[in-house]
Design a protein around this motif. Structure first.
Motif, PDB file in Angstrom:
ATOM      1  N   LYS A   7      47.389  78.376  48.541  1.00 25.77           N
ATOM      2  CA  LYS A   7      46.622  79.345  47.755  1.00 25.77           C
ATOM      3  C   LYS A   7      46.253  78.796  46.386  1.00 25.77           C
ATOM      4  O   LYS A   7      45.111  78.932  45.930  1.00 25.77           O
ATOM      5  N   THR A   8      47.199  78.146  45.726  1.00 21.94           N
ATOM      6  CA  THR A   8      46.952  77.710  44.345  1.00 21.94           C
ATOM      7  C   THR A   8      45.970  76.550  44.266  1.00 21.94           C
ATOM      8  O   THR A   8      45.155  76.479  43.348  1.00 21.94           O
ATOM      9  N   THR A   9      46.023  75.655  45.243  1.00 23.74           N
ATOM     10  CA  THR A   9      45.105  74.505  45.189  1.00 23.74           C
ATOM     11  C   THR A   9      43.681  74.882  45.597  1.00 23.74           C
ATOM     12  O   THR A   9      42.731  74.170  45.281  1.00 23.74           O
ATOM     13  N   PHE A  38      47.183  75.482  35.889  1.00 23.91           N
ATOM     14  CA  PHE A  38      48.479  74.891  36.200  1.00 23.91           C
ATOM     15  C   PHE A  38      48.436  73.455  36.733  1.00 23.91           C
ATOM     16  O   PHE A  38      49.478  72.899  37.050  1.00 23.91           O
ATOM     17  N   TYR A  39      47.255  72.883  36.836  1.00 22.53           N
ATOM     18  CA  TYR A  39      47.137  71.513  37.336  1.00 22.53           C
ATOM     19  C   TYR A  39      46.417  70.643  36.312  1.00 22.53           C
ATOM     20  O   TYR A  39      45.601  71.123  35.519  1.00 22.53           O
ATOM     21  N   LYS A  94      51.404  70.619  37.189  1.00 16.89           N
ATOM     22  CA  LYS A  94      52.146  70.352  35.957  1.00 16.89           C
ATOM     23  C   LYS A  94      53.639  70.521  36.200  1.00 16.89           C
ATOM     24  O   LYS A  94      54.061  71.283  37.081  1.00 16.89           O
ATOM     25  N   SER A  95      54.432  69.831  35.431  1.00 17.16           N
ATOM     26  CA  SER A  95      55.880  69.858  35.621  1.00 17.16           C
ATOM     27  C   SER A  95      56.505  71.004  34.843  1.00 17.16           C
ATOM     28  O   SER A  95      55.871  71.628  33.975  1.00 17.16           O
ATOM     29  N   SER A 148      53.054  72.446  28.903  1.00 16.27           N
ATOM     30  CA  SER A 148      52.392  73.514  28.159  1.00 16.27           C
ATOM     31  C   SER A 148      51.186  74.044  28.934  1.00 16.27           C
ATOM     32  O   SER A 148      50.419  73.279  29.517  1.00 16.27           O
ATOM     33  N   VAL A 149      51.059  75.378  28.951  1.00 11.44           N
ATOM     34  CA  VAL A 149      49.946  76.054  29.625  1.00 11.44           C
ATOM     35  C   VAL A 149      49.316  77.034  28.649  1.00 11.44           C
ATOM     36  O   VAL A 149      50.030  77.770  27.960  1.00 11.44           O
ATOM     37  N   THR A 150      48.005  77.044  28.568  1.00 15.89           N
ATOM     38  CA  THR A 150      47.302  78.009  27.715  1.00 15.89           C
ATOM     39  C   THR A 150      46.305  78.798  28.556  1.00 15.89           C
ATOM     40  O   THR A 150      45.822  78.321  29.581  1.00 15.89           O
TER      41      THR A 150
END
Length: 577
Positions: A264-266, A275-276, A282-283, A287-289
């Motif tokens: 779903k996410t990809t 998130f990628y 990402k690990s 950081s996510v914005t």
């Protein structure tokens, strides 16, 4: 010079200082011994000297005390000196400070408490409690940072609803796999003074005309706050706005959900953008914005009623296909969350309050009532066995039965669509006995997977509607509840999961009510071996076969303390005062 004066002559100043006053005469140092008439003067000088010595010692003691205080509490003071999200005028926290501060603020093994007079000092009255026990207030969520946000609201004299609202907004940024402004929720609020409870179901009445669920979270939170909030609505958005705009650190829960739902996410451009990166997913700790979501939160903090601001609606509509826009707008305009009475069940001095239709609170309360009234003296094993048979009936009445079976439980064509499982819970309580329990869902992990580019909001795939409030059919497995004891002890209860959730929470309640076990044992107890055949499809439906234990959570106000108890499978975090 007379003989009398000669008797008291000394040659050195040092000896003069040992006896009193000195004066020079003929170039010599002459000491006058004190006669009775000179004693008051001498006493005054002694007092002056004593005062100077005492003052010096006092200042020295204060200086030493200050140094010792800094050495012992310097880390805490330095942390407290950082600007808070509430009421500060300086620059906001860096998100890395927010995420890492939890390791400083919350001790995983013990929690220290002080009387109200000792909240900001440490004295003889200091004592400690085990983890999860607090004096004034507490909150529990799936995120350490969001629990801390709720705690900060409580410390700023906010109500349990204020804290709950801020926590949900925080989760909508940090845990988009289970919470989003595009989702739905149900809640139960208990007032410790009036001992009244109310339910608010932020769930659309009509089914969605498009593949995406109708957002109801902001409308529901506003209605909750309007009824029970104390702090200004706009202030509750500050943490979430900062997290979304400045960036947050991906935690283990979010990362695990991304790994588990890669298909779903990809395939989602919005989720990939968040998130990628060029290296893939990402690990943990990356950081996510979500700047678009931060802008939407800024708009939402200006809400003046339970309807979404026109600016926000226009942004959402700009990302919906032309053919679906009008239907989406019309359905969205019909969202008007309102408080209602809970399902109340009186049990010999105790009262159980559960959420109402379209949630499964009715299944829970009916099952508890049936087992309680008919089998008060049964053993634990017998209660579990009877509960299974009772719940089969209650589930069918509510229009729920195992996939692949008909409404009478036999094998046949599946007639029931799966109801939305609970994705996340927020529980808050204070020492006055006020309790708020919120259960949220996107229907499935990451919902529809569609992130609105203009808003940053992840839309759910909860497309069911409550239809008619008079209908016995439920559409949401949530059943947040409050149990009021005979001694005014009060407990909020919730869990995460799907069809097994009413069964799981009924076990906890019956363990408390009939077996009188303590709360930790009730939350963590497992079902004894049961006799139904292994081929019985209801066993899997109740979570007794082939599934992980349900994540049950309770928050209890008892004996002037707030206790938080969670099952090991919960992955929950609590914080309090």
């Amino acid at each position: 010079m007379s003989a009398e004066r000669q008797e008291v002559r000394y040659q050195r100043v040092r000896e003069a200082e040992n006896d009193g006053r000195e004066e020079e005469e003929d170039g010599e140092v002459t000491i006058h011994l004190y006669s009775p008439s000179s004693r008051p003067v001498a006493g005054a000088h002694c007092r002056d000297a004593s005062l100077r010595i005492c003052s010096s010692l006092l200042l020295l003691a204060v200086a030493i005390g200050f140094v010792l205080y800094e050495l012992e509490y310097g880390a805490f003071a330095a942390h407290s000196a950082q600007p808070s999200f509430y009421g500060h005028k300086g620059a906001p926290w860096n998100i890395s400070d927010l995420e890492s501060s939890s390791t400083v603020t919350i001790n995983p093994t013990s929690h220290h408490h002080h009387s109200e007079e000792e909240d900001h000092q440490h004295g003889d009255g200091e004592h400690s409690h085990s983890a999860g026990t607090y004096h004034r207030a507490a909150a529990v969520t799936d995120s350490e940072s969001c629990s801390l946000v709720a705690r900060d609201v409580l410390e700023s004299e906010g109500s349990v609803v204020d804290a709950g609202v801020a926590a949900v907004l925080c989760l909508a940024v940090l845990h988009s796999h289970s919470v989003s402004l595009g989702g739905v929720f149900t809640s139960i609020y208990f007032n410790g003074i009036t001992q009244n409870a109310s339910v608010l179901n932020a769930i659309p009445i009509d089914a969605s005309p498009i593949p995406y669920g109708i957002p109801t979270v902001l409308q529901g939170l506003w209605s909750l706050h309007q009824a029970h909030g104390r702090m200004p609505w706009s202030e509750l958005f500050s943490p979430a706005v900062h997290l979304a705009s400045e960036g947050f650190l991906m935690d283990n829960n979010l990362h695990a959900a991304l790994e588990k739902n890669q298909m779903k996410t990809t395939s989602s451009k919005g989720l990939q953008h968040l998130f990628y990166d060029h290296n893939g997913l990402k690990s943990v700790g990356a950081s996510v914005t979500n700047v678009q979501l931060a802008n939407v939160l800024e708009i939402a903090r200006t809400m003046v009623d339970a309807a979404l601001p026109d600016t926000l609606i226009q942004k959402l509509l700009s990302d919906i296909t032309v053919t679906d826009k009008e239907m989406f707008r019309e359905t969205l305009s019909m969202v008007h969350p309102m408080s209602s009475d809970p399902i109340g069940l009186h049990l010999d001095g105790m009262t159980l309050f559960s959420s109402s239709v379209p949630t499964s609170g009715g299944i829970l309360s009916s099952s508890v009532q049936d087992v309680y009234q008919k089998h008060k003296n049964m053993s634990s094993a017998t209660i579990s066995e009877i509960l299974i048979n009772t719940l089969k009936t209650m589930y069918r009445v509510a229009g729920a039965w195992p996939p692949g079976t008909t409404d009478n439980g036999s094998a046949g064509v599946r007639r029931q669509q799966d109801m939305a499982p609970v994705g996340s819970n927020v529980l808050v309580a204070d020492s006055h006995g006020d309790i708020l329990v919120i259960s949220l869902t996107l229907n499935s992990t990451f919902g529809s997977g569609f992130v609105s580019p203009s808003t940053g909001i992840l839309l759910s795939d909860f497309v069911q509607g409550a239809a008619s409030v008079a209908s016995p059919t439920v559409s949401f497995w949530a059943c947040p509840s409050v149990l009021l004891g005979s001694d005014n002890e009060v407990m909020g209860l919730a869990g995460r999961g799907g069809s097994s959730l009413p069964f799981s929470l009924a076990q906890v309640l019956l363990s408390q009510i009939l077996l009188q076990t303590d709360l930790p044992e009730s939350i963590n107890r497992t079902v004894p071996d049961v006799t139904p055949a292994d081929s019985d499809p209801w066993l899997r439906y109740f979570g007794l076969q082939g599934s992980e234990p349900e994540a049950r959570i309770a928050i209890e106000v008892r004996a002037e303390h707030i206790h938080v108890v969670t099952a090991p499978s919960c992955s929950c975090h609590h914080a309090g005062l």
